[in-house]
Design an enzyme around this catalytic site. Sequence first.
Site, PDB file in Angstrom:
ATOM      1  N   ASP A  58     -10.967   4.315  10.097  1.00 15.15           N
ATOM      2  CA  ASP A  58     -10.937   3.781   8.674  1.00 15.15           C
ATOM      3  C   ASP A  58     -11.600   2.808   8.402  1.00 15.15           C
ATOM      4  OD1 ASP A  58      -9.827   4.484   6.392  1.00 15.15           O
ATOM      5  OD2 ASP A  58      -7.988   3.434   6.425  1.00 15.15           O
ATOM      6  N   VAL A 107       2.850  -5.578   3.433  1.00 13.19           N
ATOM      7  CA  VAL A 107       2.641  -6.799   4.320  1.00 13.19           C
ATOM      8  C   VAL A 107       3.107  -8.236   3.403  1.00 13.19           C
ATOM      9  CG1 VAL A 107       0.506  -8.048   5.374  1.00 13.19           C
ATOM     10  CG2 VAL A 107       0.173  -5.798   4.816  1.00 13.19           C
ATOM     11  N   LYS A 146       3.590  -6.413   8.958  1.00 14.77           N
ATOM     12  CA  LYS A 146       2.813  -5.020   8.039  1.00 14.77           C
ATOM     13  C   LYS A 146       5.068  -4.778   8.410  1.00 14.77           C
ATOM     14  CE  LYS A 146      -0.057  -1.548   7.644  1.00 14.77           C
ATOM     15  NZ  LYS A 146      -1.328  -1.284   8.265  1.00 14.77           N
ATOM     16  N   GLY A 184       0.953  -1.420   0.187  1.00 14.15           N
ATOM     17  CA  GLY A 184      -0.136   0.739  -0.121  1.00 14.15           C
ATOM     18  C   GLY A 184       0.797   1.484  -0.533  1.00 14.15           C
TER      19      GLY A 184
END
Length: 193
Positions: free
Chosen positions: A140, A30, A45, A25
């Site tokens: 989120d 990850v 991560k 991302g």
Amino acid sequence: MRALPLQLGALLAGKYRIDAVLGTGGMGTVFAAENIDLGRAVAIKVLHDELAQDPDLARRLRQEARAAATIGHPGIVDVLDLGTTDSGAPFIVMERLDGESLGARLANRQRLTPASAVGILLKAIEALAAAHGKGIIHRDLKPDNIFLTIHPQAGVKLVDFGISKQVTSDLTVTTSGVVMGTPLYMSPAQASG
């Protein structure tokens, strides 16, 4: 193309063998890994190297680990460890989940049956209630952060507490009035800061 923060086959912290990339991302990667001491599959991560030197982002990753670990609910991804790589990038070690995100399921199937949608949402709400009970607000919540597990049993896990807010202690990393999250999925109160 961005370089991976860890090499496949590398040994992290003397016990986590890096096996594969699960996803990348904007903030990190990850990895699928194995704790070789325990023979346990994990997910790790790691912040991207160029972001790892930002103290706010490093603090946010630690906050994500602490928030998820504090809740202690079966509907929240289990955080097992945290640390820094040899290059100084922070990482968190989590249980490895088998399944797909709700976002991926919706993209593949386009629509859920009403019974399936309600079942998923009720489990997500239970996990959110547990988080709120510990004073943690996710901030989120979106289909990509609701994970649908298939093994060892079908279930729902909330993931990515990176911009969560602890309202009962000084763990808060974000500044009041700063809008954070995914705009399409924000409540009106969150969107207005």
